[in-house]
Design a protein around this motif. Structure first.
Motif, mmCIF file in Angstrom:
data_model
loop_
_atom_site.group_PDB
_atom_site.id
_atom_site.type_symbol
_atom_site.label_atom_id
_atom_site.label_comp_id
_atom_site.label_asym_id
_atom_site.label_seq_id
_atom_site.Cartn_x
_atom_site.Cartn_y
_atom_site.Cartn_z
ATOM 1 N N UNK A 1 27.045 28.839 18.457
ATOM 2 C CA UNK A 1 28.507 28.885 19.305
ATOM 3 C C UNK A 1 29.683 28.858 18.441
ATOM 4 N N UNK A 2 29.522 27.737 17.429
ATOM 5 C CA UNK A 2 30.319 27.439 16.471
ATOM 6 C C UNK A 2 30.833 28.638 15.803
ATOM 7 N N UNK B 1 38.219 44.464 13.968
ATOM 8 C CA UNK B 1 37.123 44.914 14.850
ATOM 9 C C UNK B 1 35.784 44.610 14.584
ATOM 10 N N UNK B 2 35.160 44.896 13.136
ATOM 11 C CA UNK B 2 33.847 44.755 13.207
ATOM 12 C C UNK B 2 33.583 43.096 12.891
ATOM 13 N N UNK B 3 34.573 42.280 12.453
ATOM 14 C CA UNK B 3 34.506 40.904 12.356
ATOM 15 C C UNK B 3 34.173 40.400 13.872
ATOM 16 N N UNK B 4 34.998 40.717 14.634
ATOM 17 C CA UNK B 4 34.751 40.186 16.268
ATOM 18 C C UNK B 4 33.730 40.713 16.591
ATOM 19 N N UNK B 5 33.136 41.595 16.377
ATOM 20 C CA UNK B 5 31.749 42.266 16.862
ATOM 21 C C UNK B 5 30.593 41.567 16.472
ATOM 22 N N UNK C 1 26.742 37.133 18.503
ATOM 23 C CA UNK C 1 26.070 35.342 18.556
ATOM 24 C C UNK C 1 26.391 34.804 19.796
ATOM 25 N N UNK C 2 27.768 35.043 20.498
ATOM 26 C CA UNK C 2 28.267 34.367 21.784
ATOM 27 C C UNK C 2 27.458 34.972 22.881
ATOM 28 N N UNK C 3 26.973 36.094 22.868
ATOM 29 C CA UNK C 3 26.129 36.680 23.897
ATOM 30 C C UNK C 3 24.912 35.848 24.161
ATOM 31 N N UNK C 4 24.252 35.449 23.027
ATOM 32 C CA UNK C 4 23.098 34.406 23.317
ATOM 33 C C UNK C 4 23.345 33.230 23.568
ATOM 34 N N UNK C 5 24.667 32.955 23.526
ATOM 35 C CA UNK C 5 24.906 31.398 23.802
ATOM 36 C C UNK C 5 25.250 31.131 25.249
ATOM 37 N N UNK D 1 28.516 39.026 29.572
ATOM 38 C CA UNK D 1 28.645 40.475 29.941
ATOM 39 C C UNK D 1 29.820 40.859 29.183
ATOM 40 N N UNK D 2 30.935 40.015 29.112
ATOM 41 C CA UNK D 2 32.049 40.509 28.379
ATOM 42 C C UNK D 2 31.701 40.616 26.661
ATOM 43 N N UNK D 3 31.002 39.979 26.218
ATOM 44 C CA UNK D 3 30.669 40.146 24.828
ATOM 45 C C UNK D 3 29.958 41.641 24.953
ATOM 46 N N UNK D 4 29.142 42.131 25.628
ATOM 47 C CA UNK D 4 28.685 43.530 25.629
ATOM 48 C C UNK D 4 29.808 44.445 25.653
#
Length: 230
Positions: A23-24, A45-49, A54-58, A77-80
């Protein structure tokens, strides 16, 4: 223990509560993406992806091992959707750079037109109205706030790809709802990062506003505007 296993399983104590390292790390990637976006660099963009993955799993505590055990389906869902919209943003900014011969910033900030603003408001209203019952039925924790965070985040990400100055304001509105939700859910690193994002968004809004007043063309493609970027 492999590096991947460590990233997925490791925890630290924050204010007496366990917090996932991923998460961190995911939020650090998100912050780096925001900073790169402020400077209008394609790497945003690629850095954010990476942070999105990672945050999707959190935020899916029921599917992945998390100390909070809350399912924030809107946040997950917003991570997707972030990932998908980021592909578009990456392509668009790369195209802008190529069109300028590599000498211009990846996007030329501009204010959205009246029609574009009206469309954003309609999409926001419809998005929340549709997402809320879906998230509530899925058992999302805090479904109304989660619905706005999901919808607003997608609007802001699309606005960033288009180069609209207003996207910073949408992010501020998302952060204002996200901080109390995440604090109540025990997602302390994400809540803290939202506070930092809020301050960064104020800075970014001022920076893009100043740049937009230079008199750049409304459509960023084929622009000849040049700027020294690191």
């Amino acid at each position: 223990m492999s590096a991947l296993t460590w990233l997925l399983e490791s925890q630290v104590q924050v204010a007496g509560s366990p917090v996932l390292v991923r998460e961190i790390v995911g939020n650090v990637f998100g912050l780096a993406s925001a900073l790169l976006g402020l400077r209008r660099l394609v790497w945003a963009w690629p850095v954010g992806m990476i942070g999105n993955v990672l945050l999707f799993t959190v935020f899916l505590g029921g599917a992945f091992a998390t100390p909070q055990a809350h399912d924030l389906y809107g946040q997950a869902g917003r991570q997707v959707f972030f990932f998908a919209v980021s592909v578009y943003g990456w392509w668009r900014w790369q195209s802008n750079r190529r069109a300028s011969g590599g000498h211009a910033a990846a996007v030329a900030p501009r204010w959205a037109t009246a029609r574009e603003r009206l469309t954003m408001l309609l999409v926001a209203a419809v998005g929340v109205a549709v997402a809320y019952p879906v998230l509530a039925a899925l058992g999302s924790w805090g479904p109304l706030a989660d619905a706005w965070i999901l919808t607003g985040s997608l609007l802001a990400t699309y606005g960033m790809a288009r180069g609209w100055v207003e996207f910073w304001l949408v992010w501020i509105a998302v952060d204002a709802v996200g901080v109390p939700l995440l604090l109540r859910g025990g997602f302390y690193p994400s809540a803290a990062m939202y506070l930092i994002y809020g301050a960064l968004c104020v800075w970014g809004f001022a920076a893009w506003w100043r740049t937009s007043r230079v008199g750049q063309p409304a459509v960023p493609f084929k622009t000849t505007y040049t700027e020294a970027v690191a």
